[in-house]
Design a protein around this motif. Sequence first.
Motif, mmCIF file in Angstrom:
data_model
loop_
_atom_site.group_PDB
_atom_site.id
_atom_site.type_symbol
_atom_site.label_atom_id
_atom_site.label_comp_id
_atom_site.label_asym_id
_atom_site.label_seq_id
_atom_site.Cartn_x
_atom_site.Cartn_y
_atom_site.Cartn_z
ATOM 1 N N LEU A 23 2.515 4.040 5.164
ATOM 2 C CA LEU A 23 3.914 4.380 5.399
ATOM 3 C C LEU A 23 4.130 4.807 6.848
ATOM 4 O O LEU A 23 5.100 4.390 7.489
ATOM 5 C CB LEU A 23 4.331 5.498 4.438
ATOM 6 N N LYS A 27 9.912 2.390 -1.198
ATOM 7 C CA LYS A 27 9.521 2.825 -2.560
ATOM 8 C C LYS A 27 10.230 2.029 -3.650
ATOM 9 O O LYS A 27 9.667 1.786 -4.709
ATOM 10 C CB LYS A 27 9.819 4.321 -2.745
ATOM 11 N N LYS A 50 0.828 -1.209 0.000
ATOM 12 C CA LYS A 50 0.000 0.000 0.000
ATOM 13 C C LYS A 50 0.864 1.263 0.000
ATOM 14 O O LYS A 50 0.566 2.229 -0.694
ATOM 15 C CB LYS A 50 -0.924 0.018 1.207
ATOM 16 N N ALA A 51 1.939 1.248 0.787
ATOM 17 C CA ALA A 51 2.823 2.414 0.861
ATOM 18 C C ALA A 51 3.508 2.655 -0.474
ATOM 19 O O ALA A 51 3.690 3.799 -0.892
ATOM 20 C CB ALA A 51 3.863 2.210 1.959
ATOM 21 N N GLN A 52 3.868 1.594 -1.144
ATOM 22 C CA GLN A 52 4.529 1.729 -2.434
ATOM 23 C C GLN A 52 3.588 2.310 -3.481
ATOM 24 O O GLN A 52 4.016 3.029 -4.374
ATOM 25 C CB GLN A 52 5.058 0.368 -2.897
ATOM 26 N N SER A 53 2.306 2.042 -3.342
ATOM 27 C CA SER A 53 1.343 2.578 -4.296
ATOM 28 C C SER A 53 0.904 4.001 -3.947
ATOM 29 O O SER A 53 0.089 4.578 -4.657
ATOM 30 C CB SER A 53 0.130 1.661 -4.399
ATOM 31 N N GLY A 54 1.435 4.559 -2.850
ATOM 32 C CA GLY A 54 1.166 5.950 -2.531
ATOM 33 C C GLY A 54 0.344 6.200 -1.289
ATOM 34 O O GLY A 54 0.004 7.344 -0.999
ATOM 35 N N ASP A 55 0.018 5.178 -0.526
ATOM 36 C CA ASP A 55 -0.780 5.343 0.688
ATOM 37 C C ASP A 55 0.118 5.819 1.833
ATOM 38 O O ASP A 55 0.939 5.062 2.348
ATOM 39 C CB ASP A 55 -1.465 4.032 1.060
ATOM 40 N N GLU A 56 -0.017 7.082 2.215
ATOM 41 C CA GLU A 56 0.838 7.656 3.249
ATOM 42 C C GLU A 56 0.526 7.102 4.639
ATOM 43 O O GLU A 56 1.422 7.011 5.471
ATOM 44 C CB GLU A 56 0.702 9.172 3.246
#
Length: 59
Positions: free
Chosen positions: A21, A55, A12-18
Motif C-alpha cells: 500500500l 480495498k 497484495k495491498a488488498q490482502s493486508g500487505d501495508e
Amino acid sequence: MKKESLYELGLKAQSGDEISLIKIIERKRNMILRYSYGDEDRYQYIIEKLIKGIKNYKF
C-alpha cells in the motif's frame, strides 16, 4: 529485484500487505501532490480515498 506492477501491488495491498500500500502511494505521490494544490487536508483526503478504493476494488 523485479519491479512489481500496480496490479500485483494492489492484490497484495488488498490482502493486508501495508508495504504494498505504501509503494502504491509512493508511485502516485506526484499525481496526488498535483491534485491537492498544496492543501494538506486535500492531500490526506486523496490518500484516504485511494486506500478505500484499493480495498474495495475487485481484481
